[in-house]
Design an enzyme around this catalytic site. Structure first.
Site, PDB file in Angstrom:
ATOM      1  CB  SER A  76      -0.924  -0.050   1.193  1.00  9.05           C
ATOM      2  OG  SER A  76      -1.643   1.220   1.347  1.00  9.05           O
ATOM      3  N   GLY A 115     -11.519  10.443 -20.882  1.00 12.21           N
ATOM      4  CA  GLY A 115     -11.965   9.399 -21.922  1.00 12.21           C
ATOM      5  C   GLY A 115     -11.711  10.311 -23.242  1.00 12.21           C
ATOM      6  CG  ASN A 152       1.078   7.172 -30.948  1.00  8.15           C
ATOM      7  OD1 ASN A 152       1.362   6.565 -31.190  1.00  8.15           O
ATOM      8  ND2 ASN A 152       0.752   7.387 -29.433  1.00  8.15           N
ATOM      9  CB  THR A 163       0.371  13.004 -33.171  1.00  3.93           C
ATOM     10  OG1 THR A 163       0.002  11.875 -32.485  1.00  3.93           O
ATOM     11  CG2 THR A 163      -1.199  13.526 -33.802  1.00  3.93           C
ATOM     12  N   GLY A 220       5.717  17.711 -34.098  1.00  2.00           N
ATOM     13  CA  GLY A 220       4.250  18.051 -34.749  1.00  2.00           C
ATOM     14  C   GLY A 220       3.606  17.003 -35.169  1.00  2.00           C
ATOM     15  N   GLY A 222      -3.025  14.800 -27.700  1.00  2.00           N
ATOM     16  CA  GLY A 222      -3.420  13.974 -28.790  1.00  2.00           C
ATOM     17  C   GLY A 222      -4.891  14.303 -29.069  1.00  2.00           C
ATOM     18  CG  ASP A 223      -7.770  12.468 -26.537  1.00  5.04           C
ATOM     19  OD1 ASP A 223      -7.503  12.003 -27.485  1.00  5.04           O
ATOM     20  OD2 ASP A 223      -7.936  12.339 -25.354  1.00  5.04           O
TER      21      ASP A 223
END
Length: 327
Positions: free
Chosen positions: A36, A48, A195, A223, A228, A256-257
């Site tokens: 833990s 998302g 990508n 991408t 670029g 990227g989104d």
């Protein structure tokens, strides 16, 4: 131009452990780990891929249709998306499951231990794209993003049957797809997003060469991070669009989104592909400078200034009118 964005809707729970995971692991006991980690920071963000892309399109004034499955805890997220210009009427809300959740702990060496709970995303294959298209009006483009693989395949088949252009964006789900699934998802796509790593993985998964694949899609957009993006078509020289630079990177998640949102917004406003890619790069850099995939501030004047500084005043003047409907 009405764009539908299909894919995952999720919540990200990001924690930071101030030590090193490696120092807590005993080499001879790795088969029976029970640990833990006490984290000293927790950030909860909306996420998302479909929700992120739709959010960007909404902020740019495009009124996108979000298509995906969310859980019974979706009400607050739903209100947020609607307030930012996203049509969520096509989101399937599960009566029993929670919205997909990504839980990740990062140590001081940037090692990560993460778990993804699919939750309501498992119900995505029940969504009928044809019914949504009929109810919401003629769709000019459907982006098929990372989702339950069965849902991705169903949406792709339906879009092709209805004659709606497809933007294929399999991204994180490529690793789960077999050869036939990967081929079905990209074959006939007007736009293909990957990508660099995913580009190589897609060729491996499909068993096609780059030229084989280019013969089956319209434009392949890759991408390249800080380098670029590249745009490639069959029998056409590869086009490279440099990134919009920044020295204030806060979090790469969601860049990227954001590129996809900016690029698709540019296409919707009838920009040539190169100019649309420049808008996408400018929006991606804006997201890089904030923590959270939907927490960025979007100012048209700022985007125009970034574009002008990177690509020249002519590019800025061309793109500026397309940002009039943004916020």
């Amino acid at each position: 131009m009405r764009i539908a964005v299909t894919g995952s809707i999720a919540t990200d729970h990001l924690m930071v452990f101030p030590g090193r995971f490696a120092e807590q692991l005993i080499k001879d006991q790795l088969e029976r780990v029970s640990l833990s980690f006490l984290a000293d920071r927790l950030d909860v963000h909306r996420g998302g891929v479909a929700a992120n892309i739709a959010f960007g399109l909404g902020r740019l004034g495009l009124d996108p249709v979000l298509i995906g499955a969310a859980g019974r805890d979706f009400a607050e997220y739903d209100a947020w998306l609607r307030a930012n210009g996203v049509d969520t009427s096509a989101v399937r809300v599960s009566e029993t499951l929670h919205t997909a959740r990504f839980v990740c702990t990062t140590d001081q060496d940037q090692n990560q231990i993460a778990t993804f709970y699919a939750g309501a995303m498992a119900e995505a294959p029940r969504i009928d794209l044809a019914e949504i298209a009929e109810r919401t009006g003629r769709l000019a483009l459907v982006l098929v993003g990372a989702d339950d693989p069965a849902a991705m395949l169903r949406h792709t088949v339906t879009a092709h049957r209805l004659g709606i252009p497809v933007a294929a964006d399999p991204s994180q789900q490529l690793a789960r797809l077999d050869r036939e699934q990967a081929r079905h998802l990209v074959d006939g796509a007007t736009w293909l997003f990957t990508n660099e790593y995913e580009a190589a993985l897609l060729l491996e998964r499909t068993g096609w060469s780059e030229q084989d694949l280019l013969g089956r899609v319209g434009t392949w957009i890759t991408t390249l991070g800080a380098e670029g993006v590249s745009l490639t078509r069959s029998d056409t020289p590869r086009l490279h669009v440099p990134a919009v630079p920044t020295d204030r990177i806060a979090d790469p998640t969601g860049a990227g989104d954001a590129f996809r949102a900016g690029f698709l917004a540019g296409l919707a406003r009838e920009l040539p592909a190169e100019q649309a890619a420049r808008l996408g790069c400018a929006l991606a850099t804006t997201v890089l400078e904030s923590v959270g995939t939907q927490e960025y501030k979007l100012l048209a004047a700022d985007l125009v200034a970034r574009i002008g500084q990177t690509y020249g005043d002519d590019a800025a003047r061309t793109i500026e009118p397309c940002l009039a409907g943004g916020s």
